[in-house]
Design a protein around this motif. Structure first.
Motif, mmCIF file in Angstrom:
data_model
loop_
_atom_site.group_PDB
_atom_site.id
_atom_site.type_symbol
_atom_site.label_atom_id
_atom_site.label_comp_id
_atom_site.label_asym_id
_atom_site.label_seq_id
_atom_site.Cartn_x
_atom_site.Cartn_y
_atom_site.Cartn_z
ATOM 1 N N UNK A 237 -45.940 -16.637 -51.757
ATOM 2 C CA UNK A 237 -45.737 -14.691 -52.148
ATOM 3 C C UNK A 237 -44.908 -14.079 -52.736
ATOM 4 N N UNK A 238 -45.277 -12.882 -53.064
ATOM 5 C CA UNK A 238 -44.031 -12.227 -54.470
ATOM 6 C C UNK A 238 -43.022 -11.660 -53.034
ATOM 7 N N UNK A 239 -41.661 -12.151 -53.449
ATOM 8 C CA UNK A 239 -40.925 -11.529 -52.279
ATOM 9 C C UNK A 239 -39.327 -10.906 -52.937
ATOM 10 N N UNK A 240 -39.288 -10.572 -52.218
ATOM 11 C CA UNK A 240 -39.187 -10.300 -50.814
ATOM 12 C C UNK A 240 -39.587 -8.878 -50.429
ATOM 13 N N UNK A 241 -40.713 -8.879 -49.578
ATOM 14 C CA UNK A 241 -42.648 -8.106 -48.725
ATOM 15 C C UNK A 241 -41.267 -6.754 -48.064
ATOM 16 N N UNK B 195 -38.257 -2.143 -55.063
ATOM 17 C CA UNK B 195 -37.706 -2.954 -55.640
ATOM 18 C C UNK B 195 -38.387 -4.166 -56.409
ATOM 19 N N UNK B 196 -37.706 -5.147 -57.029
ATOM 20 C CA UNK B 196 -38.452 -6.190 -58.001
ATOM 21 C C UNK B 196 -38.907 -7.659 -57.058
ATOM 22 N N UNK B 197 -40.171 -8.017 -57.138
ATOM 23 C CA UNK B 197 -40.030 -9.086 -56.322
ATOM 24 C C UNK B 197 -40.521 -10.225 -56.953
ATOM 25 N N UNK B 198 -40.602 -11.427 -56.936
ATOM 26 C CA UNK B 198 -41.084 -12.245 -57.722
ATOM 27 C C UNK B 198 -41.884 -13.366 -56.588
ATOM 28 N N UNK C 122 -33.239 -8.387 -47.688
ATOM 29 C CA UNK C 122 -35.042 -8.313 -47.648
ATOM 30 C C UNK C 122 -35.827 -9.441 -47.398
ATOM 31 N N UNK C 123 -35.384 -10.531 -48.200
ATOM 32 C CA UNK C 123 -36.385 -11.357 -48.268
ATOM 33 C C UNK C 123 -36.056 -11.822 -46.789
ATOM 34 N N UNK C 124 -34.570 -11.674 -45.622
ATOM 35 C CA UNK C 124 -34.824 -12.279 -44.557
ATOM 36 C C UNK C 124 -35.618 -12.372 -43.765
ATOM 37 N N UNK C 125 -35.910 -10.728 -43.526
ATOM 38 C CA UNK C 125 -36.640 -9.536 -43.062
ATOM 39 C C UNK C 125 -37.761 -10.023 -42.897
ATOM 40 N N UNK C 126 -37.990 -10.163 -43.847
ATOM 41 C CA UNK C 126 -39.784 -11.057 -44.934
ATOM 42 C C UNK C 126 -39.850 -11.944 -43.979
ATOM 43 N N UNK C 127 -38.762 -12.900 -44.372
ATOM 44 C CA UNK C 127 -39.366 -14.317 -43.775
ATOM 45 C C UNK C 127 -39.430 -14.867 -41.659
ATOM 46 N N UNK C 128 -38.695 -14.192 -41.380
ATOM 47 C CA UNK C 128 -38.880 -14.066 -39.919
ATOM 48 C C UNK C 128 -39.638 -12.783 -39.520
ATOM 49 N N UNK C 129 -40.135 -11.744 -40.233
ATOM 50 C CA UNK C 129 -40.759 -11.014 -39.539
ATOM 51 C C UNK C 129 -42.943 -11.891 -39.473
ATOM 52 N N UNK C 130 -42.698 -12.621 -40.473
ATOM 53 C CA UNK C 130 -44.260 -13.148 -40.982
ATOM 54 C C UNK C 130 -43.529 -14.740 -39.918
#
Length: 235
Positions: A163-167, A178-181, A214-222
């Motif tokens: 997934x392009x992160x962070x979401x 914000x840049x994603x990768x 932002x990355x950690x928020x994305x992962x926990x939310x998922x």
């Protein structure tokens, strides 16, 4: 000469003592219990120790967006694993407060400081991503079956890799666009490097902590989305 004799005497005494103790052990009568019909003593059965049965917590649906925002807010100073687990547990405590205030209080008393071990990829070794590690830890509080827990964690890993992160976008977004990768990895160093390579500027590098929040928020939310779906199928 006297010293040598004394040394020999001490070794002899020790050996003799050991021999007596071992002989006593080998010749000691077995533990006996009640008599059988022939009048002989039956060997008593020693009680078998059973492992302590450990239970998971009862899950209640949580809001993935709220969990993600709380993880983002709690990121400093101890990083991704710490804030992922702490955010999840505190959101859970709030959700069960009315039904189970004792457990909610215990949740808040959890020694979250221990989770700083996952900062910068387990002991700062830039290995397994602390957000993934924390998400797995949090899901393990509720999912009883180990095989099913592993499958859920694998889903988190696949999500992170492809997934392009962070979401996640925080409520107070000071960095729009914000840049994603896409990292194709669950390792801290590799997914961070993939993000840094998107823009060589110093301004971009300075946003690395923001990216991790932002990355950690994305992962926990998922992870919470997966838990909600998993337990909705059980009921």
């Amino acid at each position: 000469m006297d010293k040598m004799e004394n040394s020999i005497n001490r070794r002899t005494a020790l050996a003799g003592g050991l021999g007596v103790a071992l002989g006593s052990f080998l010749t000691a009568p077995p533990v006996l219990g009640e008599e059988n019909e022939g009048g002989e003593k039956k060997r008593a059965r020693r009680p078998r120790k059973r492992p302590v049965r450990e239970e998971t917590w009862k899950y209640v649906p949580l809001d993935p967006a709220q969990c993600a925002q709380r993880a983002y807010d709690l990121y400093d100073p101890w990083g991704c694993m710490y804030c992922a687990v702490k955010a999840g547990i505190l959101e859970y405590a709030a959700a069960i407060e009315a039904e189970n205030p004792e457990l909610a209080e215990s949740c808040r008393a959890f020694p979250f400081i221990a989770l700083r071990s996952g900062k910068t990829g387990c002991g700062a070794m830039e290995s397994l991503c602390g957000a993934v590690n924390g998400a797995g830890f949090f899901m393990g509080l509720f999912v009883k079956d180990y095989g099913e827990l592993c499958q859920l964690i694998k889903q988190v890993g696949e999500f992170v890799k492809e997934t392009p992160m962070p979401q996640f976008v925080p409520a107070d977004d000071k960095h729009p666009h914000f840049v994603q990768s896409v990292s194709h990895s669950i390792l801290c160093k590799e997914n961070t490097t993939a993000w840094l390579s998107k823009d060589p500027s110093q301004e971009h590098k300075m946003l690395r902590p923001e990216r991790c929040k932002r990355y950690t928020g994305t992962v926990l939310g998922y992870a919470v989305e997966l838990l909600n779906d998993y337990f909705s199928k059980e009921s």
